[in-house]
Write a protein that holds these residues in place. Structure first.
Motif, PDB file in Angstrom:
ATOM      1  N   UNK A  80     -11.883  73.826   8.458  1.00  0.00           N
ATOM      2  CA  UNK A  80     -11.058  73.786   7.240  1.00  0.00           C
ATOM      3  C   UNK A  80     -11.881  73.288   6.056  1.00  0.00           C
ATOM      4  N   UNK A  81     -12.760  72.325   6.310  1.00  0.00           N
ATOM      5  CA  UNK A  81     -13.607  71.787   5.237  1.00  0.00           C
ATOM      6  C   UNK A  81     -14.562  72.859   4.724  1.00  0.00           C
ATOM      7  N   UNK A  82     -15.096  73.664   5.621  1.00  0.00           N
ATOM      8  CA  UNK A  82     -16.012  74.730   5.215  1.00  0.00           C
ATOM      9  C   UNK A  82     -15.331  75.698   4.251  1.00  0.00           C
ATOM     10  N   UNK A  83     -14.064  76.020   4.535  1.00  0.00           N
ATOM     11  CA  UNK A  83     -13.353  76.996   3.704  1.00  0.00           C
ATOM     12  C   UNK A  83     -12.592  76.366   2.542  1.00  0.00           C
ATOM     13  N   UNK A  84     -12.644  75.052   2.439  1.00  0.00           N
ATOM     14  CA  UNK A  84     -11.983  74.400   1.322  1.00  0.00           C
ATOM     15  C   UNK A  84     -10.475  74.476   1.375  1.00  0.00           C
ATOM     16  N   UNK A  85      -9.920  74.537   2.593  1.00  0.00           N
ATOM     17  CA  UNK A  85      -8.465  74.503   2.731  1.00  0.00           C
ATOM     18  C   UNK A  85      -8.060  73.115   3.220  1.00  0.00           C
ATOM     19  N   UNK A  86      -6.765  72.882   3.380  1.00  0.00           N
ATOM     20  CA  UNK A  86      -6.294  71.525   3.617  1.00  0.00           C
ATOM     21  C   UNK A  86      -6.586  71.049   5.044  1.00  0.00           C
ATOM     22  N   UNK A  87      -7.487  70.081   5.159  1.00  0.00           N
ATOM     23  CA  UNK A  87      -7.882  69.555   6.470  1.00  0.00           C
ATOM     24  C   UNK A  87      -6.734  68.839   7.168  1.00  0.00           C
ATOM     25  N   UNK A  88      -5.929  68.111   6.401  1.00  0.00           N
ATOM     26  CA  UNK A  88      -4.829  67.354   7.002  1.00  0.00           C
ATOM     27  C   UNK A  88      -3.799  68.284   7.633  1.00  0.00           C
ATOM     28  N   UNK A  89      -3.526  69.402   6.982  1.00  0.00           N
ATOM     29  CA  UNK A  89      -2.567  70.363   7.529  1.00  0.00           C
ATOM     30  C   UNK A  89      -3.116  71.009   8.796  1.00  0.00           C
TER      31      UNK A  89
END
Length: 386
Positions: A80-89
């Motif tokens: 998720x961090x690589x794609x810049x989306x929400x890690x918490x979700x």
């Protein structure tokens, strides 16, 4: 593969709605609260004593549903961090994706599917939604954990659209439309692919520890051959334990690289700009490449032959199915023998189908050891077990 922050196709916590409105008193965003509520739930704690492949008492170092879910969550946060989306979700979905599983792994689920054929069926994903929206009772204002729409949507659809939803999912969807005919957001798709990455790798390690196959057999698989050969060449005195650990680590790395590269290709191909572009794409965005899938299928075929159908595992799963099936039949015929908190829920029920769903809620929530204990209590005629 450069890290991207706050991508335009990420889910946004402040935009996500809940079935019941709540004031934010904690300073955490909505997805962080989802994750924290899941971690503090009863169902999450029970995962420690729920089986992946091996029955819980077979050994201390085999994966359980809990350790598997933690591994999935760690992988999902990274991607998720690589794609810049929400890690918490992604983490919240990963941690809770197996909550609806029955005791004794897939054997328990197969047993519940069989006994529930005439009562609307059983599906562990739908059961997860039922646990999180109804069966967990932690708050005075509502049943369930009141998670965000994005989290529940991701759990319902992390394996793809649900064209024919099971009863439990259909019931909740009437209250809180999860748009079951579309794909889930990228955060959920990442959780799903990380589920595959985790079990592809850890089942190999668990199978070796259980002595169901050996390293030489693994080395015949094309996807692992070069990894094992290279490690043996670089480290002449490497022990088998370290070799397997490093093989698993490099295998995971290769799977992640393939997923990231192929997903980046699809994002460019379909000109993905928003989360709705992902939901409405018509196919999964986050996936293995076709060529890599073929090699992974060889691993799955190997595990099916050497592990899942090994006579030791089959003996365990046969016993497990019997325990689950016979407990279900007993409680369906004798619902007054359910514990008081479950018996109270059937007082106003007059049909067998609704009673069956209460019984399956009870059994699906059991841990391996609790199910075994209840089986002995119900069927062991030794008076000391009464």
């Amino acid at each position: 593969m450069a890290e991207i922050l706050h991508n335009t196709y990420a889910c946004v916590a402040q935009n996500s709605c809940k079935l019941y409105s709540e004031k934010n008193k904690s300073g955490r965003n909505a997805f962080q609260k989802d994750r924290d509520r899941i971690i503090h739930s009863t169902a999450f704690r029970r995962l420690e004593y729920k089986t992946q492949v091996f029955i819980n008492n077979e050994g201390d170092h085999y994966r359980t549903r809990l350790t598997h879910s933690l591994e999935v969550a760690q992988l999902a946060r990274s991607i998720a961090r690589i794609f810049g989306v929400d890690e918490d979700l992604s983490e919240a979905i990963s941690l809770s994706h197996d909550l609806g599983h029955a005791p004794f792994g897939h054997a328990g689920e197969d047993a519940l599917k069989e006994v529930m054929k005439n009562y609307g069926g059983f599906d562990h994903n739908a059961q997860t939604i039922r646990i999180l929206t109804k069966l967990e009772k932690k708050y005075p204002e509502f049943d369930g954990l009141n998670l965000t729409w994005d989290c529940l949507e991701g759990l319902a659809k992390h394996n793809g659209p649900v064209r024919n939803p099971p009863r439990a999912l259909k019931e909740y969807n009437k209250q809180h439309n999860l748009k079951l005919n579309s794909y889930a957001a990228l955060e959920a798709q990442i959780a799903s692919i990380c589920d595959d990455i985790a079990y592809n790798s850890h089942d190999i390690e668990d199978g070796i520890k259980a002595k169901l196959f050996n390293i030489e057999e693994l080395q015949k698989l094309p996807i692992l051959k070069n990894i094992i050969s290279s490690l043996r060449k670089s480290y002449k005195k490497i022990s088998d334990d370290v070799l397997i650990n490093q093989t698993r680590s490099e295998f995971i790395g290769n799977m992640i690289r393939d997923v990231v590269e192929f997903t980046e290709t699809k994002i460019k191909k379909y000109k993905i700009k928003t989360v709705n572009d992902i939901r409405d794409c018509g196919e999964k965005i986050c996936d293995f490449s076709p060529s890599f899938k073929k090699e992974l299928q060889q691993v799955r075929n190997f595990l099916m032959e050497k592990m899942y159908r090994h006579h030791k595992v089959l003996i365990m799963t046969t016993k497990a199915k019997r325990i689950v099936s016979e407990l279900f039949s007993f409680y369906l015929q004798n619902p007054n023998c359910l514990p008081p908190e479950w018996r109270d829920t059937i007082e106003d029920i007059s049909n067998k189908t609704d009673t069956a769903h209460v019984v399956v809620d009870y059994i699906a929530g059991m841990t391996d050891r609790y199910a075994y204990k209840q089986y002995k209590k119900v069927f062991d005629i030794d008076y000391t077990n009464l």
